[in-house]
Design a protein around this motif. Structure first.
Motif, short mmCIF file in Angstrom:
data_model
loop_
_atom_site.label_atom_id
_atom_site.label_comp_id
_atom_site.label_asym_id
_atom_site.label_seq_id
_atom_site.Cartn_x
_atom_site.Cartn_y
_atom_site.Cartn_z
N UNK A 399 0.83 -1.16 -0.03
CA UNK A 399 0.16 0.06 -0.05
C UNK A 399 0.80 1.32 -0.19
N UNK A 400 2.21 1.19 0.14
CA UNK A 400 2.99 2.21 0.36
C UNK A 400 4.03 2.55 -0.73
N UNK A 401 4.00 1.32 -1.34
CA UNK A 401 5.23 1.67 -2.88
C UNK A 401 4.73 0.88 -3.82
N UNK A 402 4.68 1.72 -5.08
CA UNK A 402 4.66 1.18 -6.27
C UNK A 402 6.02 1.54 -7.36
N UNK A 403 6.26 0.50 -8.07
CA UNK A 403 7.36 1.03 -8.97
C UNK A 403 7.32 0.24 -10.17
N UNK A 404 8.13 1.03 -11.15
CA UNK A 404 8.23 0.50 -12.49
C UNK A 404 9.56 0.60 -13.16
N UNK A 405 9.76 -0.35 -13.92
CA UNK A 405 11.31 -0.36 -14.95
C UNK A 405 10.87 -0.30 -16.26
N UNK A 406 11.60 0.76 -17.11
CA UNK A 406 11.06 0.82 -18.53
C UNK A 406 12.45 0.78 -19.08
N UNK A 407 12.51 -0.01 -20.61
CA UNK A 407 13.74 0.16 -21.12
C UNK A 407 13.29 0.37 -22.54
N UNK A 436 13.67 4.00 -13.99
CA UNK A 436 13.27 3.53 -12.92
C UNK A 436 12.49 4.46 -12.21
N UNK A 437 11.15 4.24 -11.82
CA UNK A 437 10.33 4.90 -11.38
C UNK A 437 9.70 4.55 -9.94
N UNK A 438 9.73 5.15 -8.78
CA UNK A 438 9.25 4.71 -7.36
C UNK A 438 7.99 5.79 -7.09
N UNK A 439 7.04 5.06 -6.42
CA UNK A 439 6.18 5.98 -5.98
C UNK A 439 5.79 5.73 -4.43
N UNK A 440 6.12 6.44 -3.49
CA UNK A 440 6.16 6.06 -2.18
C UNK A 440 5.43 6.76 -1.43
N UNK A 441 4.37 6.22 -0.84
CA UNK A 441 3.17 6.82 -0.36
C UNK A 441 3.40 6.96 1.23
N UNK A 442 3.84 8.35 1.51
CA UNK A 442 4.35 8.86 2.90
C UNK A 442 3.32 8.88 3.98
N UNK A 443 2.20 9.35 3.71
CA UNK A 443 1.02 9.33 4.54
C UNK A 443 -0.18 9.39 3.78
N UNK A 444 -1.43 9.47 4.28
CA UNK A 444 -2.55 8.99 3.37
C UNK A 444 -2.62 9.94 2.14
N UNK A 445 -2.26 11.51 2.33
CA UNK A 445 -2.30 11.97 1.02
C UNK A 445 -1.05 12.76 0.74
N UNK A 446 0.20 12.08 1.15
CA UNK A 446 1.44 12.70 0.85
C UNK A 446 2.17 11.55 0.01
#
Lengths: 547, 157
Positions: A399-407, A436-446
């Protein structure tokens, strides 16, 4: 502009208020204003901008009541941002009135229209590119029976880089298009799951021939037929178009007719989507004036059969259809590894693969100099214009982390864009780009989003690296910063960094951004149309909204 | 001008009906926005494009919770793609390949986008039971979907 805008707004308001007792109708609108200052920066090649500040803006208003609709758009360039038109001024750039019922649609003034895939006719706008080739005249659409739609139009075309109504194409455009949904029309077919559609269009441009030497066709016809079959998971559609001889600046005044073929097939299953398209374009540049060049007065649109990338370093290699001739194909596979599996993980994993390949036609010089060249329909030319093999894997880990890798592995014939970019190089560029892309959810809306990008190449400008960080507090704020570093440039003096910082605030349908950045020169493409963006260094402010 | 805008806004808010504009289904058949129905439950309209990363992120994020949203509120999400001829025929495999369960329509000529006053994608609208636009939001940042869902809950309470 502001005064005029206010006057019209108030007028609209009064008109609506006075009519309030009956049906006041609805007013909708949207606007955008972008202002940018420019510092001269000889290091990155940003030229002096005489007025130091440029701005683009528009305000679009529509009024609708029952079957009636009307609208106006003001545009302002004081003067235009760098890379857009060089004129300054403000004025009414678009206005229309329209009456529409289920069976009838009449519109006078400016309008946008597309026939089929656009190879015969497409007029549209792309504000970010300063692109607007609306037609100004009249359009009539009839739906006499369910499943039949016939459109007729006549008008002159707006030149993308001017905004006054008087500044329209010399050529007059006439066109007709018919579309038939066969399942609605033929007995026994309405309950079939497979849907069949056919259509055809015919467009003609009239421009007088004032050439002292050449005898030029004054009426140039471009016409096509198309079909589409779609049933459940499979679909197949195609269009073939033909243009009569149309000597123009872009095709170097040859009398050869043009043609184009586009074929697309798709499979859409749950968790697996596949698309394949093939295309051949031969001398299909079509404009409302024969002497028009660049992005001016295009009457048709030849869809590029390549993937549209948005990661910053992947946009180093944009592609646009070569209207004088190309052959290509593209295939894309989208697959979702199901959730709760060993490979797919708890939430599932998305994979997309794309392969695009575009080559020149096999052109040989024609014995008849007026015809220019001959090209065998099925023969590939030797020259590769563009090739792109890319893969993207994206996954939600928690729930806190999404990621992707593109070549992406790209072969890019830079010389195709020398006219657009002014680059003198004729090299073919080979490059590997990784993101490389990472999306980190720090708090509910941050949320913190990070991108690390790298483009490796030995040719042209050499290798680039980039880091981007974006911090958002939903639903209002964002702060973002990125730095592009051309560390691999063969010339040590050009190993430059391009830093951009931005802050933005969104309130419902309104959005404001403020930023500072050094922008590298390059080609900006939106929707298959490209524009050269010069190097720039300065502060920018943008506001947009709708109501 | 700002005064005029505020005046306009107050005028417009009284009658913010969904405009009636023609589009295409993923099988290329004509459909009008006036035909959209959800039995008096809220409707979300999301403008997107296959090449727009924040749009896809928004739709992927909502997809993860969509089943729960439907169960709790009966809300329906309609995703309107503004992809042009370059990508419009790829929208259907794109949607099915990702396993999205939304209703998806093609606004290839961008008539609906203009009628809704959309500057850029993504742009998300929320309609109440009478199909009036009660909320809209320009752009998408992670967490925006929580705000959207709070608005949906307000409508069904």
């Amino acid at each position: 502009m502001i005064k005029t805008a206010s006057a019209v707004l108030v007028f609209f308001g009064f008109a609506a208020a006075q009519a309030q007792e009956i049906d006041p109708g609805t007013i909708n609108g949207n606007f955008q204003f972008d202002v940018q200052n420019y510092f001269e920066d000889s290091l990155i090649g940003a030229p002096e901008f005489p007025s130091r500040v440029g701005s683009n803006g528009f305000l679009y208003l529509t009024y609708a009541r029952g079957n009636f609709q009307s609208g106006v758009r003001f545009e302002s360039y004081m003067p235009a941002l760098q890379g857009f038109l060089r004129e300054k001024g403000a004025g009414l750039a678009h206005r229309f009135a329209q009456y529409e019922t289920k069976n009838l649609d009449i519109r006078v003034g400016n309008f946008y229209e597309q026939f089929g895939s656009g190879m015969v006719l497409r007029s549209y706008e792309e504000y970010g590119l300063g692109f607007d080739n609306s037609l100004d005249g009249a359009r009539l659409r009839l739906r006499p029976l369910p499943g039949i739609e016939v459109t007729g139009l006549i008008g002159r075309q707006r030149n993308a880089f001017t905004f006054q109504l008087a500044n329209m194409s010399e050529g007059i455009v006439r066109g007709i298009d018919a579309d038939f949904e066969l399942n609605e029309l033929l007995p026994g077919m309405d309950s079939m799951r497979t849907r069949y559609r056919i259509g055809g269009s015919f467009v003609s441009r009239f421009q007088t021939d004032n050439d002292p030497i050449l005898i030029l066709p004054e009426n140039v016809a471009n016409y096509g037929v198309r079909f589409a079959i779609s049933g459940g998971k499979f679909s197949l559609n195609g269009e073939a178009v033909h243009k009569i001889n149309d000597p123009s600046t872009v095709n170097a005044l040859i009398y050869k007719p043009g043609n184009g073929v586009l074929l697309q097939a798709t499979y859409s299953g749950k968790g697996l989507g596949v698309s394949f398209s093939a295309k051949r374009i031969d001398n299909m540049d079509y404009r409302s004036e024969r002497a028009a060049t660049f992005n001016n007065l295009n009457l048709n649109f030849l869809p590029p059969s390549t993937k549209q990338h948005t990661y910053r370093l992947m946009t180093l290699f944009p592609y646009a259809t070569q209207t004088n001739g190309e052959m290509g194909f593209q295939t894309e596979i989208i697959y979702r590894i199901p959730k709760e599996t060993k490979l797919g993980g708890k939430y599932g994993t998305n994979i997309s693969l794309n392969f695009s390949h575009v080559r020149a036609l096999d052109k040989i010089v024609s014995a008849d100099p007026d015809m220019g060249y001959e090209a065998d329909f099925f023969a590939w030319g030797n020259r590769t214009f563009f090739q792109d093999i890319n893969a993207e894997i994206g996954r939600k880990f928690s729930d806190r982390f999404k990621g992707s890798v593109t070549y992406m592995n790209v072969v890019y014939d830079k010389s195709l864009f020398t006219q657009l970019t002014g680059f003198s190089s004729t090299t073919t560029v080979h490059s590997h780009v990784g993101v490389v892309e990472g999306i980190f959810k720090l708090k509910k809306k941050q949320t913190l989003r990070a991108e690390i990008q790298h483009a490796y190449t030995k040719q042209e400008f050499g290798s680039w690296a980039m880091l981007m960080l974006e911090y958002t507090i939903a639903p209002h704020w964002f702060v973002a910063a990125f730095d592009e570093y051309n560390y691999g440039n063969a010339n040590p003096d050009k190993r430059l960094q391009y830093f951009t910082g931005q802050i933005g605030y969104t309130q419902g349908q309104y959005r404001m951004t403020f930023g500072y950045g050094k922008q590298r020169a390059g080609v900006l493409c939106v929707g298959g149309v490209c524009r050269f963006v010069p190097a720039a260094n300065g502060f920018g402010f943008s506001i947009q909204g709708s109501f | 001008m700002i005064l005029s805008l505020m005046f306009m806004q107050s005028m417009a808010q009284t009658s913010k009906q969904l405009p009636d504009v023609g589009m295409k289904t993923l099988d290329g058949e004509a459909i009008s926005s006036a035909e959209w129905q959800n039995d008096g439950k809220p409707i979300i309209i999301s403008f997107w494009a296959t090449w727009c990363k924040p749009c896809v992120l928004e739709l992927v994020t909502i997809q993860d919770q969509y089943e729960d949203w439907i169960k709790e509120t009966g809300v329906k999400l309609i995703a309107v793609s503004i992809d042009d001829a370059r990508n419009s025929s790829k929208v259907k495999p794109f949607v099915s390949g990702r396993g999205w369960e939304y209703e998806v329509y093609l606004d290839e000529n961008q008539d609906f986008k203009r009628a809704m006053g959309v500057n850029n994608v993504p742009h998300t609208f929320l309609l109440n039971s009478s199909k009036e636009i009660v909320w809209d939001h320009n752009s998408y940042s992670p967490g925006d979907e929580e705000v959207l869902y709070e608005k949906v809950l307000e409508l069904v309470d």
